[in-house]
Design a protein around this motif. Structure first.
Motif, short mmCIF file in Angstrom:
data_model
loop_
_atom_site.label_atom_id
_atom_site.label_comp_id
_atom_site.label_asym_id
_atom_site.label_seq_id
_atom_site.Cartn_x
_atom_site.Cartn_y
_atom_site.Cartn_z
N CYS A 1 2.24 21.91 -2.97
CA CYS A 1 1.36 21.92 -1.80
C CYS A 1 0.76 20.54 -1.57
CB CYS A 1 0.24 22.95 -1.99
SG CYS A 1 -0.90 23.04 -0.59
N ALA A 2 1.12 19.92 -0.46
CA ALA A 2 0.65 18.57 -0.15
C ALA A 2 -0.81 18.54 0.28
CB ALA A 2 1.52 17.97 0.95
N THR A 3 -1.38 19.69 0.58
CA THR A 3 -2.79 19.73 0.99
C THR A 3 -3.71 19.42 -0.18
OG1 THR A 3 -2.22 21.41 2.64
CG2 THR A 3 -4.54 21.17 2.10
N LEU A 4 -3.31 19.85 -1.37
CA LEU A 4 -4.18 19.68 -2.54
C LEU A 4 -4.33 18.20 -2.89
CD1 LEU A 4 -3.08 22.64 -4.83
CD2 LEU A 4 -4.98 22.50 -3.21
N GLY A 5 -5.57 17.82 -3.18
CA GLY A 5 -5.88 16.45 -3.53
C GLY A 5 -6.24 15.58 -2.34
N ARG A 6 -6.11 16.14 -1.13
CA ARG A 6 -6.40 15.36 0.07
C ARG A 6 -7.81 15.63 0.60
NH1 ARG A 6 -1.32 14.74 4.21
NH2 ARG A 6 0.14 13.79 2.73
N GLU A 7 -8.33 14.63 1.30
CA GLU A 7 -9.55 14.83 2.05
C GLU A 7 -9.19 15.56 3.34
OE1 GLU A 7 -12.71 13.92 1.05
OE2 GLU A 7 -11.63 13.53 -0.84
N VAL A 8 -9.81 16.73 3.57
CA VAL A 8 -9.43 17.57 4.69
C VAL A 8 -10.64 17.93 5.54
CG1 VAL A 8 -7.44 18.56 3.47
CG2 VAL A 8 -9.68 19.69 3.33
N ARG A 9 -10.34 18.29 6.77
CA ARG A 9 -11.33 18.86 7.67
C ARG A 9 -10.86 20.27 8.02
NH1 ARG A 9 -11.41 15.17 11.26
NH2 ARG A 9 -13.27 14.11 10.47
N VAL A 10 -11.65 21.26 7.68
CA VAL A 10 -11.31 22.66 7.92
C VAL A 10 -12.02 23.10 9.20
CG1 VAL A 10 -11.35 25.01 7.01
CG2 VAL A 10 -11.10 23.06 5.44
#
Length: 309
Positions: free
Chosen positions: A252-261
């Motif tokens: 999962c490329a989402t993990l470890g990233r700075e995200v906006r939900v």
């Protein structure tokens, strides 16, 4: 001119004849799929499969190849060359040219519906493995990335979206099943895609047969759905379930990233995506602490710094 799906070849590859009540079909071949229903054009493969599961409409067409009275709809595959009313999470709609994409829905029985939140995640894992397999066989291997919860992106085309997955839990007659609907852009040109953030296998340089991609995807799907409360063959081992979930977390490329939900209320939460929990929810470390989001709780999850994903 684009070709129609070779549905006879697909049916022969996917379905094992000789269904016995009480016995999971296709176990001897490693493939659980019981029947294939094909439509040249169809509003929604998910809607059609719901009709089969609930008995609202009987199986039809020349490629309905297993007895319709044996657990109707379970382990069935519904396909179309041209999905005219495709939809995604939160009712989003899209259109695709005839014969340019893969539109497929399958009905997977689940023994524990509480685990069904994992189904779109693991379907994405299965598709990413299938893309790697068939593009390598075609001589132009591509690299896909998984974006929580239900998107498959192509690294080879700027992390544009290749596929979306919509899962729906259906309960009827005391049975629970997850309808797994998958749309994959296979042969579209840039002008045929609805948004700039989408891509196709062809645009990334790999020409593949839809039939090959379909069979590879459903083979890999059958191998991972144990992680979402489904059972293929012998009763599941907890170690097998955990291994599949670990494989998703690793991919999962989402993990470890700075995200906006982005939330349905119009607000947003920002932080670092740190985990996928045991229910398939995304855990984000925000300035106020850890927050967990289920797929149905969010509108978008995007990189906090912007970009296509």
């Amino acid at each position: 001119m684009r070709d129609s799906l070779d549905i006879e070849t697909v049916s022969a590859a996917l379905v094992t004849s000789g269904v016995t009540p009480g016995v999971t079909p296709g176990v001897a071949s490693g493939r659980p799929w019981r029947g294939v229903e094909f439509h040249p054009a169809l509003g929604s493969t998910n809607t059609r499969l719901r009709e089969l599961l609930t008995g609202a409409s009987p199986a039809s067409g020349a490629y309905a190849v297993s007895p319709p009275d044996v657990d109707p709809g379970l382990w069935w595959v519904v396909l179309t060359d041209h999905q005219t009313g495709g939809r995604g999470r939160l009712g989003r709609v899209w259109t695709v040219p005839d014969r340019a994409s893969l539109a497929v829905s399958v009905a997977v029985p689940v023994t524990d519906p509480a685990q069904a939140g994992w189904m779109p995640l693991l379907a994405g894992l299965a598709l990413s493995r299938a893309v790697a397999e068939v593009t390598e066989a075609a001589g132009h291997p591509l690299t896909s990335r998984l974006k929580w919860p239900n998107d498959v992106l192509l690294a080879d085309d700027g992390d544009r979206k290749l596929s979306g997955i919509l899962c729906e839990l259906v309960t009827s007659g005391g049975r629970s099943a997850v309808v797994v609907g998958t749309g994959v852009n296979v042969d579209q040109t840039r002008d045929e895609l609805p948004v700039e953030t989408a891509t196709s296998l062809a645009l990334a340089g790999s020409a593949v047969r839809r039939e090959d991609l379909l069979v590879a995807y459903l083979d890999h799907l059958a191998g991972v759905i144990v992680g979402a409360g489904a059972q293929v063959g012998a009763p599941e081992e907890s170690g097998e379930r955990d291994a599949v979930r670990t494989a998703y977390r690793s991919a999962c490329a989402t993990l470890g990233r700075e995200v906006r939900v982005h939330l349905p209320t119009g607000g947003a939460a920002e932080g670092t995506a740190v985990a996928v929990d045991d229910d398939g929810g995304l855990v984000v470390r925000t300035a106020d602490g850890l927050r967990t989001f289920a797929a149905g709780d969010v509108v978008h999850v995007r990189a906090a710094a912007g970009g296509l994903a």
